[in-house]
Design an enzyme around this catalytic site. Sequence first.
Site, PDB file in Angstrom:
ATOM      1  N   VAL B  32     -17.132 -23.033  17.786  1.00 36.62           N
ATOM      2  CA  VAL B  32     -17.547 -23.656  16.530  1.00 36.62           C
ATOM      3  C   VAL B  32     -18.983 -24.194  16.586  1.00 36.62           C
ATOM      4  CG1 VAL B  32     -16.642 -25.960  17.094  1.00 36.62           C
ATOM      5  CG2 VAL B  32     -16.718 -25.212  14.714  1.00 36.62           C
ATOM      6  N   GLU B  35     -22.338 -22.435  15.121  1.00 34.42           N
ATOM      7  CA  GLU B  35     -22.810 -22.585  13.741  1.00 34.42           C
ATOM      8  C   GLU B  35     -22.776 -24.021  13.253  1.00 34.42           C
ATOM      9  OE1 GLU B  35     -24.040 -20.083  12.141  1.00 34.42           O
ATOM     10  OE2 GLU B  35     -23.494 -18.571  13.625  1.00 34.42           O
ATOM     11  N   HIS B  36     -22.176 -24.904  14.000  1.00 30.12           N
ATOM     12  CA  HIS B  36     -21.941 -26.260  13.463  1.00 30.12           C
ATOM     13  C   HIS B  36     -22.457 -27.300  14.447  1.00 30.12           C
ATOM     14  CE1 HIS B  36     -19.666 -29.645  11.642  1.00 30.12           C
ATOM     15  NE2 HIS B  36     -19.529 -28.879  10.592  1.00 30.12           N
ATOM     16  N   PHE B  37     -23.750 -27.554  14.561  1.00 30.09           N
ATOM     17  CA  PHE B  37     -24.823 -26.839  13.887  1.00 30.09           C
ATOM     18  C   PHE B  37     -25.794 -26.374  14.959  1.00 30.09           C
ATOM     19  CE2 PHE B  37     -23.241 -30.151  11.060  1.00 30.09           C
ATOM     20  CZ  PHE B  37     -22.987 -29.453   9.899  1.00 30.09           C
ATOM     21  N   VAL B  42     -21.979 -30.754  16.316  1.00 23.87           N
ATOM     22  CA  VAL B  42     -21.076 -31.803  15.818  1.00 23.87           C
ATOM     23  C   VAL B  42     -19.694 -31.177  15.664  1.00 23.87           C
ATOM     24  CG1 VAL B  42     -20.528 -33.367  13.926  1.00 23.87           C
ATOM     25  CG2 VAL B  42     -22.909 -32.942  14.521  1.00 23.87           C
TER      26      VAL B  42
END
Lengths: 124, 159
Positions: B32, B35-37, B42
Amino acid sequence: MDVETKLRELLLPVLGLSSIDQIQPDHALVNDLGAESIDFVEILYAIETNFGVKISIQEISMVEYGAKDVQEGVLTEGLAEMLNKDFDTERFKAGQTAREIFETFTVRELATVVSRKMQEQKSS
Amino acid sequence: MTVRFYMIDRINEICPEQYIEAVKCVSMSEDVFNEHFPGFPVFPGSLILEGMAQMGGLFIEFCLRRRGLKEKRAALTMVNRMKYREMVRPGDRLDYRGTVKVFYPDDGYAVLMVEAKCGEKLCAEGELMFGFLDVMDEKMKHANDALMELAFTNVKIVE
């Protein structure tokens, strides 16, 4: 605000509706408003947290009444009369099934159950 | 191949029909974070919620089984007042706790107050409602038995 109006407001998010006008007192929760069985747990919980009374699914699904006086799965004269008296209506008739009653159970009738419970709680 | 999407790493302790405690360790190698971020990892609030919902569902089903209701599934039906208070970053250990607010096996629902803490820091809190469904077929029953065994082996049970 009376119990019926407050109940209609509480039902809005549960049933995914946006205006209180879409929920009229004589609307049936299942047949008119499309409540699914899983919605009823939210309805019961919303009633408990907002009115402070615990209502069991049996009270709404008519199982409690049904258990008292159902012959061959349908309402007897005596039970229909009792329901009509309890809910101040004439819609209950001998020969209806408990399921039919549940599916046609209205917002007003639910408000009646809630009011009655609140009174019972107050007097105890 | 069966792919599972576990959002908790371990259940530490349960007190049936009262509370459950579980852990989620957040690692930089989780997908995750691509892309986050990018450059500012986070852990998403939605995955914290998913972890607490998984913990809650397992807990409720454990409690139902103890009452002999072995074929009920706990389905998340409502998320109430979920509030995210602090950012969760790689390296954090999230301690999840679910406390029973109501548990009504006869009426078919339960409500848990849940919280996620990192040390003393409260990161998220809210209320989850679960409805109980009769949807078990033989295949699901088999998979569910295996999952319950995996989840609750070596868990401290406080009576």
